[in-house]
Design an enzyme around this catalytic site. Structure first.
Site, PDB file in Angstrom:
ATOM      1  N   VAL A  14       0.832  -1.201   0.000  1.00 63.03           N
ATOM      2  CA  VAL A  14       0.000   0.000   0.000  1.00 63.03           C
ATOM      3  C   VAL A  14       0.872   1.260   0.000  1.00 63.03           C
ATOM      4  O   VAL A  14       0.619   2.198  -0.763  1.00 63.03           O
ATOM      5  CB  VAL A  14      -0.969  -0.004   1.198  1.00 63.03           C
ATOM      6  CG1 VAL A  14      -1.858   1.231   1.149  1.00 63.03           C
ATOM      7  CG2 VAL A  14      -1.826  -1.271   1.189  1.00 63.03           C
ATOM      8  N   GLU A 129     -10.740   5.028   4.747  1.00 64.23           N
ATOM      9  CA  GLU A 129     -11.400   4.507   3.539  1.00 64.23           C
ATOM     10  C   GLU A 129     -10.774   3.206   3.032  1.00 64.23           C
ATOM     11  O   GLU A 129     -11.472   2.299   2.586  1.00 64.23           O
ATOM     12  CB  GLU A 129     -11.362   5.580   2.450  1.00 64.23           C
ATOM     13  CG  GLU A 129     -12.044   5.219   1.150  1.00 64.23           C
ATOM     14  CD  GLU A 129     -13.537   4.961   1.340  1.00 64.23           C
ATOM     15  OE1 GLU A 129     -13.905   3.770   1.433  1.00 64.23           O
ATOM     16  OE2 GLU A 129     -14.325   5.908   1.410  1.00 64.23           O
ATOM     17  N   VAL A 132     -11.529  -0.991   4.233  1.00 64.18           N
ATOM     18  CA  VAL A 132     -12.540  -1.938   3.741  1.00 64.18           C
ATOM     19  C   VAL A 132     -12.677  -1.807   2.228  1.00 64.18           C
ATOM     20  O   VAL A 132     -12.876  -0.711   1.712  1.00 64.18           O
ATOM     21  CB  VAL A 132     -13.923  -1.678   4.382  1.00 64.18           C
ATOM     22  CG1 VAL A 132     -14.944  -2.683   3.868  1.00 64.18           C
ATOM     23  CG2 VAL A 132     -13.840  -1.734   5.906  1.00 64.18           C
ATOM     24  N   GLY A 187      -0.485 -14.262  -6.241  1.00 63.91           N
ATOM     25  CA  GLY A 187      -0.237 -13.221  -5.244  1.00 63.91           C
ATOM     26  C   GLY A 187      -1.504 -12.725  -4.562  1.00 63.91           C
ATOM     27  O   GLY A 187      -1.472 -11.741  -3.833  1.00 63.91           O
ATOM     28  N   ASP A 201     -10.710 -11.960   7.785  1.00 70.32           N
ATOM     29  CA  ASP A 201     -10.569 -10.668   7.121  1.00 70.32           C
ATOM     30  C   ASP A 201     -11.946 -10.040   6.864  1.00 70.32           C
ATOM     31  O   ASP A 201     -12.163  -8.856   7.139  1.00 70.32           O
ATOM     32  CB  ASP A 201      -9.800 -10.882   5.801  1.00 70.32           C
ATOM     33  CG  ASP A 201      -9.667  -9.624   4.985  1.00 70.32           C
ATOM     34  OD1 ASP A 201      -8.817  -8.783   5.324  1.00 70.32           O
ATOM     35  OD2 ASP A 201     -10.419  -9.470   3.999  1.00 70.32           O
ATOM     36  N   LYS A 205     -13.843  -6.568   8.440  1.00 71.96           N
ATOM     37  CA  LYS A 205     -14.423  -5.537   7.584  1.00 71.96           C
ATOM     38  C   LYS A 205     -15.907  -5.345   7.890  1.00 71.96           C
ATOM     39  O   LYS A 205     -16.401  -4.217   7.890  1.00 71.96           O
ATOM     40  CB  LYS A 205     -14.211  -5.913   6.119  1.00 71.96           C
ATOM     41  CG  LYS A 205     -12.737  -5.795   5.707  1.00 71.96           C
ATOM     42  CD  LYS A 205     -12.484  -6.431   4.350  1.00 71.96           C
ATOM     43  CE  LYS A 205     -11.036  -6.252   3.914  1.00 71.96           C
ATOM     44  NZ  LYS A 205     -10.713  -7.088   2.731  1.00 71.96           N
ATOM     45  N   GLY A 302      -4.785  -4.382  -3.680  1.00 73.65           N
ATOM     46  CA  GLY A 302      -3.790  -4.013  -4.681  1.00 73.65           C
ATOM     47  C   GLY A 302      -3.195  -2.653  -4.367  1.00 73.65           C
ATOM     48  O   GLY A 302      -3.834  -1.810  -3.745  1.00 73.65           O
TER      49      GLY A 302
HETATM   50  N1  LIG Z   1      -2.293  -5.037   0.419  1.00 76.54           N
HETATM   51  C1  LIG Z   1      -3.529  -4.588   0.156  1.00 76.54           C
HETATM   52  O1  LIG Z   1      -4.012  -4.688  -0.967  1.00 76.54           O
HETATM   53  C2  LIG Z   1      -4.319  -3.931   1.263  1.00 76.54           C
HETATM   54  C3  LIG Z   1      -5.630  -3.518   0.991  1.00 76.54           C
HETATM   55  C4  LIG Z   1      -6.354  -2.855   1.984  1.00 76.54           C
HETATM   56  C5  LIG Z   1      -5.782  -2.657   3.224  1.00 76.54           C
HETATM   57  N2  LIG Z   1      -4.514  -3.108   3.476  1.00 76.54           N
HETATM   58  C6  LIG Z   1      -3.936  -2.858   4.796  1.00 76.54           C
HETATM   59  O2  LIG Z   1      -2.841  -1.961   4.630  1.00 76.54           O
HETATM   60  C7  LIG Z   1      -1.833  -2.232   5.598  1.00 76.54           C
HETATM   61  C8  LIG Z   1      -0.509  -2.484   4.901  1.00 76.54           C
HETATM   62  O3  LIG Z   1      -0.637  -3.604   4.036  1.00 76.54           O
HETATM   63  P1  LIG Z   1       0.535  -3.994   3.029  1.00 76.54           P
HETATM   64  O4  LIG Z   1      -0.016  -5.068   2.168  1.00 76.54           O
HETATM   65  O5  LIG Z   1       1.087  -2.780   2.368  1.00 76.54           O
HETATM   66  O6  LIG Z   1       1.625  -4.596   4.038  1.00 76.54           O
HETATM   67  P2  LIG Z   1       3.147  -4.979   3.723  1.00 76.54           P
HETATM   68  O7  LIG Z   1       3.354  -5.123   2.264  1.00 76.54           O
HETATM   69  O8  LIG Z   1       3.493  -6.084   4.629  1.00 76.54           O
HETATM   70  O9  LIG Z   1       3.963  -3.667   4.179  1.00 76.54           O
HETATM   71  C9  LIG Z   1       4.129  -3.306   5.517  1.00 76.54           C
HETATM   72  C10 LIG Z   1       5.147  -2.175   5.601  1.00 76.54           C
HETATM   73  O10 LIG Z   1       5.220  -1.691   6.919  1.00 76.54           O
HETATM   74  C11 LIG Z   1       6.550  -1.732   7.391  1.00 76.54           C
HETATM   75  N3  LIG Z   1       6.521  -2.138   8.805  1.00 76.54           N
HETATM   76  C12 LIG Z   1       5.821  -3.158   9.349  1.00 76.54           C
HETATM   77  N4  LIG Z   1       6.044  -3.218  10.675  1.00 76.54           N
HETATM   78  C13 LIG Z   1       6.898  -2.223  10.972  1.00 76.54           C
HETATM   79  C14 LIG Z   1       7.529  -1.769  12.166  1.00 76.54           C
HETATM   80  N5  LIG Z   1       7.282  -2.371  13.332  1.00 76.54           N
HETATM   81  N6  LIG Z   1       8.345  -0.710  12.089  1.00 76.54           N
HETATM   82  C15 LIG Z   1       8.593  -0.104  10.917  1.00 76.54           C
HETATM   83  N7  LIG Z   1       8.040  -0.474   9.766  1.00 76.54           N
HETATM   84  C16 LIG Z   1       7.209  -1.533   9.780  1.00 76.54           C
HETATM   85  C17 LIG Z   1       7.273  -2.741   6.546  1.00 76.54           C
HETATM   86  O11 LIG Z   1       8.653  -2.380   6.496  1.00 76.54           O
HETATM   87  P3  LIG Z   1       9.722  -3.254   5.657  1.00 76.54           P
HETATM   88  O12 LIG Z   1       9.318  -3.026   4.211  1.00 76.54           O
HETATM   89  O13 LIG Z   1      11.041  -2.614   5.949  1.00 76.54           O
HETATM   90  O14 LIG Z   1       9.560  -4.661   6.091  1.00 76.54           O
HETATM   91  C18 LIG Z   1       6.556  -2.587   5.204  1.00 76.54           C
HETATM   92  O15 LIG Z   1       7.160  -1.562   4.441  1.00 76.54           O
HETATM   93  C19 LIG Z   1      -2.358  -3.407   6.428  1.00 76.54           C
HETATM   94  O16 LIG Z   1      -3.034  -2.903   7.556  1.00 76.54           O
HETATM   95  C20 LIG Z   1      -3.352  -4.060   5.486  1.00 76.54           C
HETATM   96  O17 LIG Z   1      -4.380  -4.768   6.164  1.00 76.54           O
HETATM   97  C21 LIG Z   1      -3.789  -3.724   2.521  1.00 76.54           C
END
Ligand SMILES: NC(=O)c1ccc[n+]([C@@H]2O[C@H](COP(=O)([O-])OP(=O)(O)OC[C@H]3O[C@@H](n4cnc5c(N)ncnc54)[C@H](OP(=O)(O)O)[C@@H]3O)[C@@H](O)[C@H]2O)c1
Ligand SMILES: NC(=O)c1ccc[n+]([C@@H]2O[C@H](COP(=O)([O-])OP(=O)(O)OC[C@H]3O[C@@H](n4cnc5c(N)ncnc54)[C@H](OP(=O)(O)O)[C@@H]3O)[C@@H](O)[C@H]2O)c1
Lengths: 433, 433
Positions: A14, A129, A132, A187, A201, A205, A302
């Site tokens: 994200v 926003e 969910v 993925g 999940d 939501k 995504g």
């Molecule tokens: N992926 C989706 O499509 C999506 C959709 C809706 C909502 N979300 C929500 O958005 C959030 C992020 O999702 P994501 O998929 O982007 O996760 P992700 O790819 O795992 O990325 C998490 C990021 O946060 C950093 N991080 C995690 N813990 C940390 C800590 N303790 N200190 C410093 N940095 C930390 C990580 O750093 P490093 O890179 O250095 O490891 C990484 O850059 C989550 O709450 C998820 O539920 C995601």
């Protein structure tokens, strides 16, 4: 042009999406918000990681103090996920009167109240926003556009992974495990897919959406939850015979002030708008007492779709007042108290698939158990013998509307019959009326 | 609880809907807006008319002065329709620093700019969610939720009457005239249905949506327009053979800063989400460069759905600031200048149905005309003879992507052939890519 500095907590999927859009759509965002948005710090765990986007290395930090102690940073965008330290970082940011944008459904669903209250007491904005249904503006839709309505019902396909798996099972006749494997290769599913396929999940939501839609505090544990891992291809085929498709639905209904909240695989009519939501798409269908039927459809996850939602939250903060240091917000929460149903009280039709002994009289034994529990049967399908065991046949029952408690009692008794080998599956049916 | 006084201009379908919702959902609106909303005056033409809702007779007036001279009225809700005096009343209201909510698509599309400018110069809010697609929050969606996006394409089914007619023609095999008659009996079509069936209503709405989506001023007359009155059942049947359905689409595409704007019947793939929008439902499908595909679906008209949108606009004014006398708004308009395409420059696939002479060589004559104009043919269907005239056959051609100018030139030449009796229909095809 005015400038505003923001910080990102996280540069994963994200965070990367947010970064990319802020760069590629700079002019649009500037013209629409009235601000040039500058990312001045990004918190990560690992400074050395290859990130697939070009981010000046001096922006990255592993020390949250670089952000919290920088008064020029007005908005903190939490896209790191997890409970701690995300919770602590957001609370501290709000203490410093920084506005928050977050995508963190798990934290919101389990500990949102504390965060909302902090936002309220600090007079900062708290937008979510992206938490969910990714790019679909469902939070804003409920919060801004349905204000004239009593929301009566809400049905969501809010988990893209399970919708992708069910689509693959249906159109390519894959087994659940084969479809899950494909989802992982694409993925769409994590290595540990439990949160998606077991409905956690979607449960988060639904708790967030229901709290907002009904202005009440919904605890995650009060949302009944069942995943899709027990769905077999044969159930999907039977569904088609009934002109239905199977979707993992998040459902909330308000029956005269009492709510039923549940996440489970559901057979829905194949001509309903939700039935045509395939692949990893999400959709939320709402029935309001003024607006009638309304549906939002789009990408539930995504980098770019989710980033789009995050940035709309940033822009809404920037637009809310010319002087962004001085926003007064009322987080509209806890407007009503609502009673909740137990799952036993829920009324539904049910599809029940059993494996039973193939001899005369068995059908009668089974149906009379249901009859004695006041469960009416709408249809009964008995198919040719099992190839491997010619003593076994498959029996599919569809019930009339009945209380779930009656179904559970009936199943208890049916299980005790010697002629019943297995209850293969029980799937609720929804007719949207 | 704070109170706010508002006035309604008009108590027809929409005015009645607003009145009913304000009463039935009083508590919801109060809790969500922080205000008790009191309708203190309603402008009508005829004080004696039977209105089907109980409105205290002292609220009704035929004199706009009762409203404009009442400083306690903060919001004027224009639901009377037409150009004058609606335009004048809104301008006068804004001069007195009253905020405006309007549902008037015709006025917005033809003279919106003057109104937006007045709102800007007076520092009042000017909301118009109900003007496009009734209860569907598409204005708010574009304005608030897609701020991070370059909108690339927008496709709308924004006229319920024509969608109802096309649905009836398809599923009940009715002729256009039979279906229109049913629509009139159902109250979906007016006695003079021209505005709906000839696409004027959709043209207004597309002008409004495009102006907003692309931050530019779109003049109605720059939107190409064609209605559905020439569609015959046979076209719908051919469409199904190609796995397509026919919808009246309002389309705008941004090709590198240059816009194409058009309203016309369109063949679209039967598995596209818009293809499953039936009856009088509306839907708007948007492709944003960040959010990807997004669709909003719901009721495009009717007293309560439209009233729902009007009231969401009222609530948004009430929420925008604690002191509603002192709102500063920037109406986000005219952010970009855009070039426009002529319809001749538009690139599409085309379905062409002709009646031609039934003799060897005719097909060759016709296809070679298209070939000479650089129009490639994707498929050619020639069907058995006309029952009434065995010398005539129907020929259906589907072209490759080609410029509309080439099609028009080809048709010109084809018409001159002695073997061609009639060009029955030309329908554009859309593949959403
Ligand atoms: N992926 C989706 O499509 C999506 C959709 C809706 C909502 N979300 C929500 O958005 C959030 C992020 O999702 P994501 O998929 O982007 O996760 P992700 O790819 O795992 O990325 C998490 C990021 O946060 C950093 N991080 C995690 N813990 C940390 C800590 N303790 N200190 C410093 N940095 C930390 C990580 O750093 P490093 O890179 O250095 O490891 C990484 O850059 C989550 O709450 C998820 O539920 C995601
Ligand atoms: N109907 C829908 O579903 C819908 C949906 C979206 C948008 N809209 C828009 O909403 C607006 C209203 O539509 P509607 O269907 O409610 O129209 P309507 O049923 O014809 O009602 C118009 C109302 O305005 C009053 N009125 C008209 N001209 C007037 C004048 N010169 N002075 C005083 N009062 C006047 C009429 O008074 P009397 O009752 O005394 O004649 C009537 O109450 C239109 O702009 C329409 O395009 C309608």
């Amino acid at each position: 042009m005015k400038k505003v500095k923001i910080a990102l907590l996280g540069l994963g999927n994200v965070g990367r999406g947010v970064w990319m859009i802020l760069n590629s759509n700079k002019e649009e965002i500037m013209k629409r918000s009235g601000y040039e948005v500058e990312v001045s710090k990004i918190l990560v765990r690992d400074l050395k990681k290859e990130r697939g986007v070009e981010v000046p290395s001096e922006l990255l930090t592993t020390d949250f103090n670089d952000i919290i102690n920088d008064d020029s940073i007005k908005i903190v965008v939490e896209v790191m996920g997890g409970i701690e330290p995300a919770r602590e970082y957001m609370l501290e940011s709000m203490n410093k009167r920084k506005h928050i944008v977050t995508a963190n459904k798990m934290l919101l669903a389990t500990g949102g109240d504390e965060l909302f209250q902090k936002a309220d007491s600090q007079g900062v904005m708290f937008n979510y926003e992206a938490s969910v249904a990714g790019g679909i503006p469902i939070i804003n839709g409920i919060n801004e556009s349905l204000t004239a309505n009593k929301i009566e019902k809400l049905y969501g396909i809010v988990n893209g992974t399970t919708n992708y798996i069910l689509t693959k099972m249906e159109f390519e006749n894959l087994s659940f495990n084969e479809a899950l494997k494909q989802a992982q290769e694409m993925g769409y599913a994590e290595t540990d897919p439990t949160s998606d396929i077991e409905g956690f999940d979607a449960q988060y939501k639904l708790a967030i959406l229901s709290s907002l839609a009904f202005g009440t505090k919904i605890k995650v544990e009060n949302v009944y939850r069942e995943g899709i891992s027990k769905i077999e291809s044969i159930d999907i085929q039977y569904a088609r015979e009934f002109k239905k498709v199977i979707k993992l639905l998040a459902i909330v209904k308000d029956n005269a002030g009492k709510l039923e909240l549940r996440v489970h695989p559901t057979m829905i009519p194949e001509n309903h708008p939700l039935a045509n939501v395939y692949d990893s798409f999400n959709a939320v269908f709402i029935k309001g007492n003024a607006v009638g039927d309304l549906m939002f459809y789009g990408r539930g996850a995504g980098d770019l779709p989710t980033g789009s939602a995050v940035i709309s939250d940033i822009v809404s903060i920037l637009r809310s007042n010319i002087d962004i240091d001085n926003i007064n917000t009322v987080v509209k929460n806890n407007l009503w108290d609502k009673e909740l149903y137990n799952i036993e009280e829920v009324i539904s039709k049910y599809y029940i698939r059993l494996t039973v002994e193939d001899r005369p009289g068995v059908l009668g034994e089974i149906t009379s158990v249901f009859g004695s529990m006041n469960v009416g049967l709408l249809s009964v399908i008995q198919r040719g013998r099992d190839i491997e065991n010619e003593n076994k046949v498959t029996l599919v029952l569809v019930t009339h509307y009945t209380k779930e408690g009656n179904i559970l009692n009936s199943i208890d008794s049916v299980c005790k019959l010697n002629s019943v080998y297995k209850i293969n599956n029980i799937i609720r049916m929804e007719e949207f009326n």
